[in-house]
Design a protein around this motif. Structure first.
Motif, mmCIF file in Angstrom:
data_model
loop_
_atom_site.group_PDB
_atom_site.id
_atom_site.type_symbol
_atom_site.label_atom_id
_atom_site.label_comp_id
_atom_site.label_asym_id
_atom_site.label_seq_id
_atom_site.Cartn_x
_atom_site.Cartn_y
_atom_site.Cartn_z
ATOM 1 N N MET A 105 0.824 -1.205 0.000
ATOM 2 C CA MET A 105 0.000 0.000 0.000
ATOM 3 C C MET A 105 0.860 1.258 0.000
ATOM 4 O O MET A 105 0.590 2.205 -0.757
ATOM 5 C CB MET A 105 -0.926 -0.003 1.214
ATOM 6 N N GLN A 106 1.894 1.279 0.817
ATOM 7 C CA GLN A 106 2.726 2.484 0.863
ATOM 8 C C GLN A 106 3.543 2.642 -0.419
ATOM 9 O O GLN A 106 3.868 3.756 -0.821
ATOM 10 C CB GLN A 106 3.621 2.459 2.105
ATOM 11 N N GLU A 107 3.878 1.535 -1.093
ATOM 12 C CA GLU A 107 4.603 1.639 -2.357
ATOM 13 C C GLU A 107 3.703 2.146 -3.477
ATOM 14 O O GLU A 107 4.150 2.894 -4.350
ATOM 15 C CB GLU A 107 5.191 0.275 -2.729
ATOM 16 N N PHE A 108 2.424 1.745 -3.434
ATOM 17 C CA PHE A 108 1.484 2.194 -4.458
ATOM 18 C C PHE A 108 1.068 3.650 -4.247
ATOM 19 O O PHE A 108 0.958 4.418 -5.195
ATOM 20 C CB PHE A 108 0.231 1.315 -4.462
ATOM 21 N N SER A 109 0.808 4.016 -2.988
ATOM 22 C CA SER A 109 0.200 5.320 -2.695
ATOM 23 C C SER A 109 1.172 6.339 -2.103
ATOM 24 O O SER A 109 0.851 7.531 -2.047
ATOM 25 C CB SER A 109 -0.953 5.131 -1.706
ATOM 26 N N PHE A 110 2.339 5.881 -1.651
ATOM 27 C CA PHE A 110 3.323 6.733 -0.972
ATOM 28 C C PHE A 110 2.785 7.297 0.351
ATOM 29 O O PHE A 110 3.336 8.252 0.873
ATOM 30 C CB PHE A 110 3.794 7.881 -1.879
ATOM 31 N N GLN A 111 1.716 6.704 0.881
ATOM 32 C CA GLN A 111 1.165 7.104 2.185
ATOM 33 C C GLN A 111 1.685 6.117 3.240
ATOM 34 O O GLN A 111 0.955 5.285 3.763
ATOM 35 C CB GLN A 111 -0.358 7.119 2.149
ATOM 36 N N VAL A 112 2.962 6.242 3.554
ATOM 37 C CA VAL A 112 3.626 5.249 4.402
ATOM 38 C C VAL A 112 3.074 5.254 5.830
ATOM 39 O O VAL A 112 2.861 4.196 6.432
ATOM 40 C CB VAL A 112 5.151 5.472 4.398
ATOM 41 N N PHE A 113 2.815 6.440 6.387
ATOM 42 C CA PHE A 113 2.355 6.519 7.771
ATOM 43 C C PHE A 113 0.946 5.941 7.916
ATOM 44 O O PHE A 113 0.650 5.227 8.887
ATOM 45 C CB PHE A 113 2.391 7.964 8.267
ATOM 46 N N GLU A 114 0.073 6.257 6.982
ATOM 47 C CA GLU A 114 -1.287 5.739 7.045
ATOM 48 C C GLU A 114 -1.283 4.208 6.930
ATOM 49 O O GLU A 114 -2.000 3.523 7.675
ATOM 50 C CB GLU A 114 -2.146 6.335 5.924
ATOM 51 N N ALA A 115 -0.478 3.673 6.006
ATOM 52 C CA ALA A 115 -0.460 2.229 5.775
ATOM 53 C C ALA A 115 -0.002 1.477 7.015
ATOM 54 O O ALA A 115 -0.665 0.526 7.463
ATOM 55 C CB ALA A 115 0.456 1.911 4.594
ATOM 56 N N PHE A 116 1.107 1.909 7.589
ATOM 57 C CA PHE A 116 1.653 1.154 8.720
ATOM 58 C C PHE A 116 0.952 1.492 10.038
ATOM 59 O O PHE A 116 0.978 0.688 10.972
ATOM 60 C CB PHE A 116 3.160 1.374 8.821
ATOM 61 N N THR A 117 0.309 2.653 10.109
ATOM 62 C CA THR A 117 -0.529 2.927 11.282
ATOM 63 C C THR A 117 -1.720 1.989 11.305
ATOM 64 O O THR A 117 -2.069 1.428 12.350
ATOM 65 C CB THR A 117 -1.015 4.390 11.270
ATOM 66 N N ALA A 118 -2.343 1.795 10.148
ATOM 67 C CA ALA A 118 -3.478 0.888 10.071
ATOM 68 C C ALA A 118 -3.058 -0.540 10.399
ATOM 69 O O ALA A 118 -3.757 -1.256 11.130
ATOM 70 C CB ALA A 118 -4.090 0.939 8.669
ATOM 71 N N ALA A 119 -1.902 -0.969 9.877
ATOM 72 C CA ALA A 119 -1.416 -2.314 10.169
ATOM 73 C C ALA A 119 -1.134 -2.479 11.657
ATOM 74 O O ALA A 119 -1.461 -3.518 12.253
ATOM 75 C CB ALA A 119 -0.147 -2.599 9.365
ATOM 76 N N THR A 120 -0.558 -1.458 12.269
ATOM 77 C CA THR A 120 -0.266 -1.509 13.704
ATOM 78 C C THR A 120 -1.541 -1.642 14.522
ATOM 79 O O THR A 120 -1.624 -2.451 15.454
ATOM 80 C CB THR A 120 0.487 -0.239 14.137
ATOM 81 N N VAL A 121 -2.555 -0.861 14.156
ATOM 82 C CA VAL A 121 -3.829 -0.927 14.880
ATOM 83 C C VAL A 121 -4.451 -2.316 14.749
ATOM 84 O O VAL A 121 -4.962 -2.885 15.730
ATOM 85 C CB VAL A 121 -4.795 0.151 14.352
ATOM 86 N N LEU A 122 -4.387 -2.897 13.555
ATOM 87 C CA LEU A 122 -4.954 -4.226 13.352
ATOM 88 C C LEU A 122 -4.216 -5.283 14.180
ATOM 89 O O LEU A 122 -4.840 -6.165 14.780
ATOM 90 C CB LEU A 122 -4.923 -4.593 11.868
ATOM 91 N N TYR A 123 -2.899 -5.176 14.224
ATOM 92 C CA TYR A 123 -2.125 -6.111 15.050
ATOM 93 C C TYR A 123 -2.513 -5.974 16.522
ATOM 94 O O TYR A 123 -2.679 -6.973 17.233
ATOM 95 C CB TYR A 123 -0.626 -5.850 14.889
ATOM 96 N N ILE A 124 -2.639 -4.743 16.993
ATOM 97 C CA ILE A 124 -2.986 -4.517 18.401
ATOM 98 C C ILE A 124 -4.366 -5.082 18.715
ATOM 99 O O ILE A 124 -4.571 -5.737 19.749
ATOM 100 C CB ILE A 124 -2.927 -3.013 18.733
ATOM 101 N N VAL A 125 -5.326 -4.848 17.822
ATOM 102 C CA VAL A 125 -6.688 -5.346 18.050
ATOM 103 C C VAL A 125 -6.698 -6.869 18.129
ATOM 104 O O VAL A 125 -7.296 -7.463 19.053
ATOM 105 C CB VAL A 125 -7.633 -4.856 16.938
ATOM 106 N N ILE A 126 -6.027 -7.532 17.194
ATOM 107 C CA ILE A 126 -5.987 -8.994 17.195
ATOM 108 C C ILE A 126 -5.309 -9.507 18.462
ATOM 109 O O ILE A 126 -5.775 -10.464 19.107
ATOM 110 C CB ILE A 126 -5.252 -9.520 15.951
ATOM 111 N N ASN A 127 -4.203 -8.880 18.865
ATOM 112 C CA ASN A 127 -3.502 -9.318 20.075
ATOM 113 C C ASN A 127 -4.375 -9.139 21.314
ATOM 114 O O ASN A 127 -4.377 -9.995 22.210
ATOM 115 C CB ASN A 127 -2.197 -8.542 20.236
#
Length: 240
Positions: free
Chosen positions: A198-220
């Motif tokens: 996602m960050q390579e396609f859109s160059f929105q690196v912070f949004e992409a990895f913030t969303a991934a971080t939130v998903l990891y936290i929720v699952i944990n």
């Protein structure tokens, strides 16, 4: 820092031509959960067997269990992932190696086998510690009742050992869940790989990895809540 935040990026169509960027991340989350659960099934079953072997009176069983634990615990996970994906198929007979490499979703099967065997070594140590932590009287009582060694482990030792090691097993499961991110190195399109795409396609690196971080936290957090409930459910009355 000159950075253009764009949280609406998740609702824009992805370059893959199917769904939005949010759908891309969710598909990665599905692969993460599938890989974590499948590999944990291998790790728990195999780790329990290896852990039991390390506590048996048989010197041969102890040696095999120890060799397994030391082999898989002391080789970095990334190295093991590369070995299983790139090296092992080349060592097999040509037809078998080719068939493995041409499997649909080959990175998924490779990752779950690698993670399962790697985590099994850690689970084995937890099971071994749980069994050795039990009072000697339990093993002696099982013997006095006429139970065989297998029956002693099945009906007496392992059920009580699992109660003791449930918290560290929860930690191992969470580690296994997070270790699925190593699968991106062999092409597994799990959550981290999707965030990176996602960050390579859109160059929105912070949004992409913030969303991934939130998903990891929720699952944990979901896993922790379920594990806490399970721990209370199987606790021996009067111990909590």
């Amino acid at each position: 820092m000159n950075y253009n935040w764009n949280w609406s990026i998740f609702f824009e169509a992805s370059p893959e031509g199917v769904g939005t960027y949010a759908d891309m991340l969710l598909s990665g989350l599905v692969w993460t959960i599938a890989t974590a659960l499948s590999s944990w099934a291998i790790a728990f079953c195999l780790g329990s067997v290896i852990g039991v072997m390390r506590t048996l009176p048989s010197k041969a069983a102890q040696a095999v269990g120890t060799a397994y634990v030391e082999l898989f615990r002391n080789i970095p996970l990334l190295v093991q992932m590369f070995l299983w994906y790139f090296v092992v198929p080349e060592l097999l007979p040509e037809k078998l190696g080719t068939a493995i490499k041409q499997l649909p979703n080959a990175p998924f099967y490779t990752a779950l086998v690698c993670l399962g065997l790697f985590t099994a070594a850690r689970v084995a140590e937890q099971v071994r510690a749980g069994i050795l932590a039990l009072p000697r009287g339990q093993r002696m009582a099982a013997t006095a009742l006429g139970l065989t060694v297998a029956q002693s482990y099945r009906h007496v030792l392992l059920p009580n050992a699992y109660r003791i090691i449930l918290p560290p097993l929860t930690s191992e499961f969470l580690n296994n869940l997070k270790n699925t991110s190593v699968g991106l190195t062999i092409g597994l399109l799990e959550l981290t790989a999707r965030a990176r795409a996602m960050q390579e396609f859109s160059f929105q690196v912070f949004e992409a990895f913030t969303a991934a971080t939130v998903l990891y936290i929720v699952i944990n957090l979901v896993v922790i809540v379920l594990a806490t409930w399970l721990e209370r459910s199987v606790a021996v009355p009067g111990t909590r």
